[in-house]
Scaffold this motif. Structure first.
Motif, PDB file in Angstrom:
ATOM      1  N   UNK A   1      -4.339  16.212  25.798  1.00  0.00           N
ATOM      2  CA  UNK A   1      -4.456  17.595  26.269  1.00  0.00           C
ATOM      3  C   UNK A   1      -5.899  18.070  26.155  1.00  0.00           C
ATOM      4  N   UNK A   2      -6.205  19.134  26.903  1.00  0.00           N
ATOM      5  CA  UNK A   2      -7.497  19.816  26.844  1.00  0.00           C
ATOM      6  C   UNK A   2      -7.227  21.292  26.611  1.00  0.00           C
ATOM      7  N   UNK A   3      -7.827  21.847  25.574  1.00  0.00           N
ATOM      8  CA  UNK A   3      -7.642  23.250  25.219  1.00  0.00           C
ATOM      9  C   UNK A   3      -8.919  24.039  25.506  1.00  0.00           C
ATOM     10  N   UNK A   4      -8.749  25.207  26.125  1.00  0.00           N
ATOM     11  CA  UNK A   4      -9.877  26.071  26.479  1.00  0.00           C
ATOM     12  C   UNK A   4      -9.549  27.454  25.910  1.00  0.00           C
ATOM     13  N   UNK A   5      -9.963  27.675  24.684  1.00  0.00           N
ATOM     14  CA  UNK A   5      -9.621  28.876  23.928  1.00  0.00           C
ATOM     15  C   UNK A   5     -10.669  29.969  24.127  1.00  0.00           C
ATOM     16  N   UNK A   6     -10.205  31.204  24.295  1.00  0.00           N
ATOM     17  CA  UNK A   6     -11.116  32.344  24.372  1.00  0.00           C
ATOM     18  C   UNK A   6     -10.606  33.453  23.455  1.00  0.00           C
TER      19      UNK A   6
ATOM     20  N   UNK B   1     -15.851  34.993  21.654  1.00  0.00           N
ATOM     21  CA  UNK B   1     -15.999  33.576  21.327  1.00  0.00           C
ATOM     22  C   UNK B   1     -15.200  32.723  22.299  1.00  0.00           C
ATOM     23  N   UNK B   2     -15.540  31.438  22.329  1.00  0.00           N
ATOM     24  CA  UNK B   2     -14.721  30.469  23.049  1.00  0.00           C
ATOM     25  C   UNK B   2     -14.889  29.109  22.383  1.00  0.00           C
ATOM     26  N   UNK B   3     -13.948  28.234  22.640  1.00  0.00           N
ATOM     27  CA  UNK B   3     -14.019  26.868  22.142  1.00  0.00           C
ATOM     28  C   UNK B   3     -13.236  25.970  23.081  1.00  0.00           C
ATOM     29  N   UNK B   4     -13.680  24.738  23.212  1.00  0.00           N
ATOM     30  CA  UNK B   4     -12.933  23.749  23.992  1.00  0.00           C
ATOM     31  C   UNK B   4     -12.730  22.507  23.144  1.00  0.00           C
TER      32      UNK B   4
ATOM     33  N   UNK C   1     -20.015  31.665  19.673  1.00  0.00           N
ATOM     34  CA  UNK C   1     -19.741  33.074  19.406  1.00  0.00           C
ATOM     35  C   UNK C   1     -20.769  33.916  20.142  1.00  0.00           C
ATOM     36  N   UNK C   2     -20.324  35.008  20.714  1.00  0.00           N
ATOM     37  CA  UNK C   2     -21.230  35.936  21.394  1.00  0.00           C
ATOM     38  C   UNK C   2     -22.318  36.393  20.423  1.00  0.00           C
ATOM     39  N   UNK C   3     -23.608  36.239  20.787  1.00  0.00           N
ATOM     40  CA  UNK C   3     -24.697  36.651  19.885  1.00  0.00           C
ATOM     41  C   UNK C   3     -24.606  38.109  19.457  1.00  0.00           C
TER      42      UNK C   3
END
Length: 226
Positions: free
Chosen positions: A52-57, A66-69, A86-88
């Motif tokens: 699987x591929x996860x694209x978290x926001x 923030x986001x992470x993959x 993370x948003x600066x």
């Protein structure tokens, strides 16, 4: 304010432009993949079960904070976190750690869905404190490494890891591997690297097989991509 979590999928792309704007702002061009690679990952998630591929926001109010993959690698029952940012304008208050924890939870869900009781390990790549880097780059590298250490990751020793070239004319880059062993089992790191190369860099990024095989040979992993 609590973080409101969401995920980007092939069927839910409404926030992806905001993510790409943050992605281009936070990551220097030398480590940025083309935006098309994210779409490849989303397509992979639909068709490459049980992988699987996860694209978290993550949002606070209407602000993307923030986001992470990351990938779940079924063959080795492990997670590979590709990006976390993370948003600066919204750093501090543990937002980065909360994003990392949430991503680990999602990948653990994938492990359980694949028939496992838990996840074996989570692995990620980070820059080395290369002597040619500027002081600012070295300081940022140290901050990132310290962040992962605070969140339970340890630097993997013994393998001179290479990230394959992300762009056609680039060269492979030596990076550190940081690993969190949920089940305290480190003997399969080479198998995890092989799975990363196959599932992420070959099937998603579409990097030439021979380029990847050359990197595997240099790392002395003893196995080529078929």
């Amino acid at each position: 304010m609590n973080i409101r979590w969401d995920e980007i999928t092939e069927d839910s792309l409404s926030h992806i432009d905001k993510v790409f704007k943050l992605y281009d702002l936070v990551f220097p061009i030398v480590v940025r993949e083309p935006h098309t690679i994210f779409f490849n990952g989303l397509h992979y998630a639909r068709h490459r079960k049980l992988n699987n591929f996860r694209f978290l926001i993550g949002f606070e109010g209407e602000e993307l904070i923030s986001f992470a993959t990351g990938h779940y690698l079924e063959e080795v029952n492990s997670g590979f976190i590709v990006y976390i940012a993370t948003n600066p304008h919204a750093r501090s208050k543990g937002r980065g750690s909360k994003t990392l924890i949430k991503m680990e939870e999602l990948i653990t869900e994938d492990a359980i869905a694949a028939g496992n009781s838990s996840l074996n390990a989570i692995i990620l790549e980070t820059e080395t404190e290369d002597p040619v880097h500027t002081k600012e780059e070295k300081d940022n590298c140290k901050k990132r490494n310290d962040f992962f250490k605070r969140n339970g990751f340890k630097k993997s020793e013994g393998i001179s890891y290479l990230q394959p070239p992300l762009h056609t004319k680039d060269k492979a880059v030596q990076l550190n591997l940081f690993i969190k062993n949920v089940q305290k089992n480190e003997q399969d790191i080479k198998k995890i690297i092989y799975a990363i190369y196959k599932e992420k860099y070959y099937l998603v990024n579409g990097i030439d097989k021979e380029v990847l095989n050359n990197c595997l040979i240099k790392m002395e992993l003893g196995k080529k991509l078929i």
